[in-house]
Write a protein that holds these residues in place. Structure first.
Motif, PDB file in Angstrom:
ATOM      1  N   LEU A 134      56.179  21.540  23.371  1.00 22.47           N
ATOM      2  CA  LEU A 134      54.902  20.875  23.125  1.00 22.47           C
ATOM      3  C   LEU A 134      54.774  20.455  21.666  1.00 22.47           C
ATOM      4  O   LEU A 134      54.218  19.396  21.362  1.00 22.47           O
ATOM      5  CB  LEU A 134      53.743  21.796  23.516  1.00 22.47           C
ATOM      6  N   LYS A 135      55.303  21.270  20.772  1.00 21.53           N
ATOM      7  CA  LYS A 135      55.308  20.901  19.354  1.00 21.53           C
ATOM      8  C   LYS A 135      56.147  19.647  19.146  1.00 21.53           C
ATOM      9  O   LYS A 135      55.740  18.707  18.436  1.00 21.53           O
ATOM     10  CB  LYS A 135      55.865  22.055  18.523  1.00 21.53           C
ATOM     11  N   ALA A 136      57.316  19.616  19.778  1.00 21.55           N
ATOM     12  CA  ALA A 136      58.191  18.450  19.657  1.00 21.55           C
ATOM     13  C   ALA A 136      57.543  17.206  20.250  1.00 21.55           C
ATOM     14  O   ALA A 136      57.762  16.083  19.768  1.00 21.55           O
ATOM     15  CB  ALA A 136      59.526  18.740  20.342  1.00 21.55           C
ATOM     16  N   ALA A 137      56.733  17.406  21.299  1.00 22.98           N
ATOM     17  CA  ALA A 137      56.054  16.269  21.932  1.00 22.98           C
ATOM     18  C   ALA A 137      54.910  15.737  21.086  1.00 22.98           C
ATOM     19  O   ALA A 137      54.441  14.616  21.302  1.00 22.98           O
ATOM     20  CB  ALA A 137      55.531  16.680  23.306  1.00 22.98           C
ATOM     21  N   GLY A 138      54.442  16.538  20.116  1.00 23.11           N
ATOM     22  CA  GLY A 138      53.409  16.067  19.199  1.00 23.11           C
ATOM     23  C   GLY A 138      52.041  16.691  19.373  1.00 23.11           C
ATOM     24  O   GLY A 138      51.053  16.178  18.836  1.00 23.11           O
ATOM     25  N   LEU A 139      51.934  17.815  20.097  1.00 20.26           N
ATOM     26  CA  LEU A 139      50.640  18.467  20.266  1.00 20.26           C
ATOM     27  C   LEU A 139      50.060  18.864  18.904  1.00 20.26           C
ATOM     28  O   LEU A 139      50.760  19.445  18.075  1.00 20.26           O
ATOM     29  CB  LEU A 139      50.780  19.702  21.154  1.00 20.26           C
ATOM     30  N   ASP A 140      48.770  18.563  18.697  1.00 19.51           N
ATOM     31  CA  ASP A 140      48.144  18.786  17.395  1.00 19.51           C
ATOM     32  C   ASP A 140      47.429  20.117  17.258  1.00 19.51           C
ATOM     33  O   ASP A 140      47.307  20.632  16.139  1.00 19.51           O
ATOM     34  CB  ASP A 140      47.111  17.680  17.126  1.00 19.51           C
ATOM     35  N   HIS A 141      46.945  20.694  18.368  1.00 18.35           N
ATOM     36  CA  HIS A 141      45.926  21.732  18.232  1.00 18.35           C
ATOM     37  C   HIS A 141      45.887  22.558  19.520  1.00 18.35           C
ATOM     38  O   HIS A 141      46.064  22.006  20.604  1.00 18.35           O
ATOM     39  CB  HIS A 141      44.585  21.011  18.032  1.00 18.35           C
ATOM     40  N   VAL A 142      45.667  23.850  19.392  1.00 21.42           N
ATOM     41  CA  VAL A 142      45.577  24.729  20.561  1.00 21.42           C
ATOM     42  C   VAL A 142      44.284  25.540  20.485  1.00 21.42           C
ATOM     43  O   VAL A 142      43.963  26.122  19.439  1.00 21.42           O
ATOM     44  CB  VAL A 142      46.773  25.690  20.658  1.00 21.42           C
ATOM     45  N   GLN A 143      43.556  25.576  21.588  1.00 18.62           N
ATOM     46  CA  GLN A 143      42.374  26.437  21.721  1.00 18.62           C
ATOM     47  C   GLN A 143      42.697  27.503  22.749  1.00 18.62           C
ATOM     48  O   GLN A 143      42.957  27.195  23.913  1.00 18.62           O
ATOM     49  CB  GLN A 143      41.152  25.636  22.153  1.00 18.62           C
ATOM     50  N   LEU A 144      42.695  28.749  22.320  1.00 20.58           N
ATOM     51  CA  LEU A 144      43.080  29.875  23.172  1.00 20.58           C
ATOM     52  C   LEU A 144      41.845  30.678  23.550  1.00 20.58           C
ATOM     53  O   LEU A 144      41.078  31.104  22.684  1.00 20.58           O
ATOM     54  CB  LEU A 144      44.081  30.765  22.428  1.00 20.58           C
ATOM     55  N   SER A 145      41.665  30.899  24.837  1.00 22.89           N
ATOM     56  CA  SER A 145      40.495  31.653  25.298  1.00 22.89           C
ATOM     57  C   SER A 145      40.795  33.139  25.382  1.00 22.89           C
ATOM     58  O   SER A 145      41.884  33.553  25.775  1.00 22.89           O
ATOM     59  CB  SER A 145      40.050  31.146  26.674  1.00 22.89           C
ATOM     60  N   LYS A 170      50.570  30.582  16.006  1.00 21.66           N
ATOM     61  CA  LYS A 170      50.669  30.641  14.552  1.00 21.66           C
ATOM     62  C   LYS A 170      52.089  30.327  14.081  1.00 21.66           C
ATOM     63  O   LYS A 170      52.274  29.668  13.056  1.00 21.66           O
ATOM     64  CB  LYS A 170      50.262  32.031  14.062  1.00 21.66           C
ATOM     65  N   SER A 171      53.089  30.768  14.828  1.00 20.59           N
ATOM     66  CA  SER A 171      54.481  30.543  14.417  1.00 20.59           C
ATOM     67  C   SER A 171      54.848  29.065  14.424  1.00 20.59           C
ATOM     68  O   SER A 171      55.767  28.640  13.708  1.00 20.59           O
ATOM     69  CB  SER A 171      55.441  31.321  15.332  1.00 20.59           C
ATOM     70  N   GLN A 172      54.139  28.274  15.243  1.00 24.37           N
ATOM     71  CA  GLN A 172      54.409  26.845  15.307  1.00 24.37           C
ATOM     72  C   GLN A 172      53.597  26.047  14.289  1.00 24.37           C
ATOM     73  O   GLN A 172      53.740  24.825  14.198  1.00 24.37           O
ATOM     74  CB  GLN A 172      54.105  26.324  16.719  1.00 24.37           C
ATOM     75  N   GLY A 173      52.737  26.735  13.539  1.00 22.96           N
ATOM     76  CA  GLY A 173      51.969  26.060  12.506  1.00 22.96           C
ATOM     77  C   GLY A 173      50.760  25.306  13.007  1.00 22.96           C
ATOM     78  O   GLY A 173      50.171  24.498  12.275  1.00 22.96           O
ATOM     79  N   TRP A 174      50.357  25.552  14.246  1.00 18.23           N
ATOM     80  CA  TRP A 174      49.165  24.894  14.769  1.00 18.23           C
ATOM     81  C   TRP A 174      47.899  25.555  14.228  1.00 18.23           C
ATOM     82  O   TRP A 174      47.852  26.789  14.085  1.00 18.23           O
ATOM     83  CB  TRP A 174      49.111  25.003  16.288  1.00 18.23           C
ATOM     84  N   PRO A 175      46.852  24.788  13.978  1.00 15.47           N
ATOM     85  CA  PRO A 175      45.547  25.414  13.777  1.00 15.47           C
ATOM     86  C   PRO A 175      45.086  26.010  15.101  1.00 15.47           C
ATOM     87  O   PRO A 175      45.282  25.406  16.148  1.00 15.47           O
ATOM     88  CB  PRO A 175      44.652  24.239  13.350  1.00 15.47           C
TER      89      PRO A 175
END
Length: 386
Positions: A109-120, A149-154
């Motif tokens: 998903l990081k390689a595909a360009g995902l910007d942001h993750v919201q985890l419930s 966090k390891s992928q650097g996403w907010p």
């Protein structure tokens, strides 16, 4: 599609596109906003359909794309959808329970360009988190937070608040800090869909809410710039109707798994409205010309007391789904408003929450699952026929 005779002024573009990719979900949350009859809605758009929706939405001016469900990770084509959204220039946000979010999937998903993750999360402890989701997910969610966090996403940590977990808010925020969340959204339950079914059990007391907000403010001072905390006040206690998704058909466009286009997550429940499907209509035609999107735009549709209220431009009459569920009229004033002739029904629900006690015995929690969905759908159909 026919435009209503007294159509409101032409709106701007739908800035936020929410792609509800599937209603399938491994969790069984008692406050889920997915439709009560989700088990009977099994069709899902194909990959090509979703890619076309993304293109048409972007051409119209949409800039942010939320990828939701159910659990969007259950779609094998999620990476393809993310990659196309990135190519088109969307800012992409994945809303997930964490189930299926492996290190390998995160890398893809990081390689595909995902910007942001919201985890419930459902709560701050394994016991309560797993009880409220009716699934063993707490330790998994902690691992997923580390992967994010390891992928650097907010990372946004989202917790829906209600009677069962609101007293744990201190530990919930501490958990978010421990996991390194940049944002935590403490969203008091909005009572529609599954939460409305469970309202008698979930509605907190006013004292619980006041304490929770005070604790949140203490953490704001302690964390300073390290984490942003959002405390979303509940309509029932606040007594102030809120704009329905910032204004019906003004900035927000939801596309459900089967392709139905909606101006808010739950609008499909409203009677007397024909909501178009992206399989049959372009996003442009849906947004500008469909009866479903035009019905409650602006203020021209309003009845009294909204029509003459000096707050009508600020709240736009409040939530249409809430009006339907409580007042049985989607064109009524939102009953959370003190000016509504149905406001006493909200006051009684709040008073019942203050009394507490017998709710658990009289009305056991109804967990979101296919069997309960089919049962509730049958009962609703029988009530309609009767």
């Amino acid at each position: 599609m026919n435009t209503p005779a007294s159509a409101p002024p032409r709106p701007g573009p739908p800035l936020w596109l929410l792609a509800e990719l599937t209603y399938r979900c491994p969790l069984h949350c008692v406050f889920c906003y997915n439709p009560i009859d989700f088990a009977e809605q099994t069709q899902e758009l194909s990959t090509e359909d979703w890619l076309r929706v993304l293109r048409e939405g972007r051409e119209l001016g949409a800039v942010q794309c939320g990828l939701s469900g159910g659990e969007p990770l259950l779609r094998d084509d999620l990476e393809v959808i993310v990659a196309e959204a990135r190519r088109l220039g969307y800012y992409t946000n994945l809303l997930t329970s964490g189930v299926g979010f492996t290190a390998e999937r995160a890398q893809a998903l990081k390689a595909a360009g995902l910007d942001h993750v919201q985890l419930s999360f459902q709560d701050s402890t394994r016991e309560m988190n797993d009880f409220l989701s009716h699934a063993k997910t707490f330790e998994l969610k902690r691992r997923v937070a580390q992967i994010i966090k390891s992928q650097g996403w907010p990372m946004v940590m989202n917790v829906v608040l209600h009677r069962y977990n609101i007293d744990h808010i201190d530990r919930i925020i501490a958990l978010a800090d421990e996991l390194g969340a940049e944002y935590i959204e403490l969203a008091n339950t909005q009572y529609y869909s599954w939460a409305f079914v469970n309202r008698q059990q979930l509605l907190p007391t006013r004292q619980q809410l006041q304490r929770a907000e005070a604790v949140t403010n203490e953490w704001r001072e302690k964390l300073a710039s390290r984490m942003r905390l959002f405390f979303v006040a509940p309509d029932y206690h606040d007594g102030k109707p809120k704009k329905c998704v910032n204004g019906w058909g003004s900035t927000f466009l939801t596309v459900t798994p089967d392709g139905t286009a909606l101006p808010c997550h739950t609008a499909k429940m409203l009677p007397g409205l024909a909501f178009p499907n992206v399989r049959e209509h372009s996003v442009r035609d849906i947004w500008f010309d469909s009866e479903g999107f035009n019905r409650y735009r602006g203020t021209g549709w309003m009845k009294q007391p909204c029509a003459s209220c000096d707050q009508r431009e600020q709240d736009l009459g409040g939530c249409r789904c809430q009006a339907y569920l409580i007042a049985n009229d989607p064109a009524a004033a939102d009953p959370v408003c003190p000016k509504s002739p149905h406001h006493a029904l909200v006051q009684e629900a709040v008073a019942q929450a203050e009394r507490g006690g017998d709710a658990v015995i009289e009305h056991p929690l109804v967990f979101r699952d296919p069997a309960q969905s089919r049962r509730l759908a049958r009962e609703a159909a029988a009530d309609t026929a009767g």
